[in-house]
Design a protein around this motif. Structure first.
Motif, short mmCIF file in Angstrom:
data_model
loop_
_atom_site.label_atom_id
_atom_site.label_comp_id
_atom_site.label_asym_id
_atom_site.label_seq_id
_atom_site.Cartn_x
_atom_site.Cartn_y
_atom_site.Cartn_z
N GLN A 138 0.85 -1.16 0.07
CA GLN A 138 -0.03 0.11 0.05
C GLN A 138 0.84 1.25 -0.24
O GLN A 138 2.02 1.38 0.48
CB GLN A 138 -0.90 0.07 1.27
CG GLN A 138 -0.11 0.26 2.53
CD GLN A 138 -1.09 0.85 3.62
OE1 GLN A 138 -1.90 -0.25 4.18
NE2 GLN A 138 -0.97 2.05 4.11
N CYS A 139 0.18 2.49 -0.29
CA CYS A 139 0.97 3.71 -0.49
C CYS A 139 1.33 4.17 1.34
O CYS A 139 0.62 4.00 2.17
CB CYS A 139 0.14 4.72 -1.07
SG CYS A 139 1.05 6.46 -0.64
N SER A 140 2.64 4.31 1.35
CA SER A 140 3.17 4.49 2.78
C SER A 140 2.52 5.84 3.17
O SER A 140 2.25 6.15 4.51
CB SER A 140 4.53 4.74 2.91
OG SER A 140 5.04 5.65 1.88
N ALA A 142 -0.69 6.63 2.38
CA ALA A 142 -2.02 6.41 2.06
C ALA A 142 -2.77 7.41 1.55
O ALA A 142 -3.87 7.83 1.86
CB ALA A 142 -2.68 6.12 3.85
N CYS A 143 -2.07 7.89 0.23
CA CYS A 143 -2.70 8.94 -0.46
C CYS A 143 -4.02 8.14 -1.13
O CYS A 143 -5.07 8.91 -1.82
CB CYS A 143 -1.86 9.44 -1.41
SG CYS A 143 -1.51 8.41 -3.03
N THR A 144 -3.91 6.80 -1.35
CA THR A 144 -5.01 6.26 -2.12
C THR A 144 -5.33 4.86 -1.28
O THR A 144 -4.67 4.32 -0.57
CB THR A 144 -4.59 5.76 -3.50
OG1 THR A 144 -5.30 4.74 -4.13
CG2 THR A 144 -3.12 5.09 -3.46
N LYS A 145 -6.50 4.18 -1.46
CA LYS A 145 -6.80 2.88 -0.73
C LYS A 145 -6.37 1.96 -1.62
O LYS A 145 -6.65 0.74 -1.25
CB LYS A 145 -8.44 3.06 -0.64
CG LYS A 145 -8.64 3.75 0.54
CD LYS A 145 -10.26 3.82 0.76
CE LYS A 145 -10.94 4.96 1.77
NZ LYS A 145 -10.39 4.96 3.34
N ARG A 157 6.85 2.00 -5.59
CA ARG A 157 6.37 3.33 -5.39
C ARG A 157 5.26 3.59 -5.77
O ARG A 157 4.60 3.00 -6.64
CB ARG A 157 7.38 4.50 -6.22
CG ARG A 157 8.83 4.50 -5.69
CD ARG A 157 9.65 5.55 -5.89
NE ARG A 157 10.75 5.72 -5.04
CZ ARG A 157 10.73 6.35 -3.66
NH1 ARG A 157 9.84 7.07 -3.49
NH2 ARG A 157 11.78 6.16 -2.94
N CYS A 158 4.43 4.52 -4.83
CA CYS A 158 2.89 4.82 -5.33
C CYS A 158 3.05 5.51 -6.70
O CYS A 158 3.63 6.42 -6.68
CB CYS A 158 2.49 5.51 -4.09
SG CYS A 158 0.80 6.22 -4.34
N PRO A 159 2.08 5.05 -7.50
CA PRO A 159 2.08 5.85 -9.12
C PRO A 159 1.09 6.81 -8.90
O PRO A 159 1.21 7.84 -9.79
CB PRO A 159 1.22 4.56 -9.71
CG PRO A 159 0.51 3.78 -8.76
CD PRO A 159 1.50 3.49 -7.36
N HIS A 160 0.66 6.98 -7.80
CA HIS A 160 -0.28 8.39 -7.57
C HIS A 160 0.56 9.53 -6.75
O HIS A 160 0.41 10.55 -7.39
CB HIS A 160 -1.36 8.08 -6.81
CG HIS A 160 -2.36 7.05 -7.05
ND1 HIS A 160 -3.35 7.24 -8.20
CD2 HIS A 160 -2.55 5.63 -6.76
CE1 HIS A 160 -3.77 6.05 -8.48
NE2 HIS A 160 -3.30 5.04 -7.46
N CYS A 161 1.50 9.33 -5.94
CA CYS A 161 2.18 10.40 -5.25
C CYS A 161 3.70 10.04 -5.25
O CYS A 161 4.42 10.96 -4.87
CB CYS A 161 1.50 10.61 -3.84
SG CYS A 161 2.10 9.12 -2.52
N GLY A 162 4.16 8.75 -5.55
CA GLY A 162 5.64 8.78 -5.73
C GLY A 162 6.28 8.21 -4.20
O GLY A 162 7.26 7.84 -4.38
ZN LIG Z 1 0.56 7.45 -2.59
#
Ligand SMILES: [Zn+2]
Length: 269
Positions: A138-140, A142-145, A157-162
């Motif tokens: 999961q995104c560390s 938690a910008c997305t569920k 790495r999170c594809p939404h916020c990096g």
């Molecule tokens: Zn994220």
């Protein structure tokens, strides 16, 4: 081995088996202090215990709630996505509304509208891990569920916020609970159907780390279901509350070790 034999006899005569795997089933929680060799030993013991649990309940209508987050259980026969699990109800979720009816009315309705066999559930659908699964990402921040399978995002790495990804467990700064919620729902439905049915509750190694996950609700379930019997196996906290006197048994033992003996040839009756 007498206790293990008693357990097997109780299991043979019950309709439902509620199983809780607590802190003792976490590899990291192992306080053996034997270093890496001790950890290897513990892993082998865990595998034997999972195998023994499978042998014990494979013919039963059971549900497992586990506090372990290592996903090890999914690599055992208990985690099979193909093998169907028994259902003692012969009812699908849609027919749950019949549950509140009186016995006589229910029999009449059953004659008029024979209950449809429930769609078979596979074994992995009978496991819920509310503390999470560390192989899921999961995104560390938690910008997305969103939750990703292992290897789905090779850069981790999170594809939404990096931000870097982290394990989808309670240990995450913000735990994305959506990972286990569908299974949690399945679990609560299943649990509702244990009421007034002969149920063996097998609480294995659940102490006071997060008692609201297994220990307290299991006591409550045992208390409200007069046909339930609770086994509490714990190295440190096998005590049984006074309200459950005569309907529960506390066994002071490391639950992983204790269970692994259930399939021991010496203990087969
Ligand atoms: Zn994220």
């Amino acid at each position: 081995m007498t206790e293990q034999k008693n357990l097997r006899e109780q299991l043979a005569g019950c309709e439902k088996v509620l199983i809780g795997l607590g802190e003792e089933w976490k590899l990291k929680g192992d306080a053996s202090g034997k270093g890496p060799a001790g950890a290897k030993e513990r892993e082998a013991l865990l595998d034997r215990a999972y195998q023994a649990l499978y042998e014990l309940v494979k013919e039963k209508d059971y549900f497992i709630i586990t506090m372990a987050t290592d996903a090890r259980i999914y690599r055992t026969p208990l985690g099979s996505e193909k093998e169907p699990v028994r259902s003692a109800d012969g009812m699908s979720g849609e027919e749950l509304c019949w549950e509140g009816m009186g016995e006589e009315l229910r029999e009449r309705m059953d004659r008029l509208f024979p209950p449809k066999p429930a769609p078979a559930e596979s074994r992995w659908q009978r496991i819920v891990a509310p503390c999470g699964n560390e192989t899921w990402r999961q995104c560390s921040l938690a910008c997305t569920k969103d939750i990703w399978e292992p290897g789905e995002l090779p850069e981790d790495r999170c594809p939404h916020c990096g931000a870097p990804l982290t394990g989808n467990t309670m240990e995450a700064q913000v735990y994305i609970e959506e990972g286990y919620l569908p299974q949690w729902e399945r679990y609560t439905h299943w649990l509702a159907r244990t009421l007034n049915r002969k149920t063996v509750i097998l609480e294995l190694g659940a102490g006071f780390g997060n008692p609201e996950v297994i220990r307290f609700p299991f006591e409550k379930t045992a208390y409200f279901n007069q046909k339930a019997f609770l086994y509490r196996v714990n190295a440190r906290f096998p005590q049984i509350t006074e309200e459950l006197h005569g309907r529960a048994k506390g066994i002071q033992a490391d639950s992983v070790e204790w269970l692994s003996y259930c399939s021991h040839p010496m203990s087969v009756s």
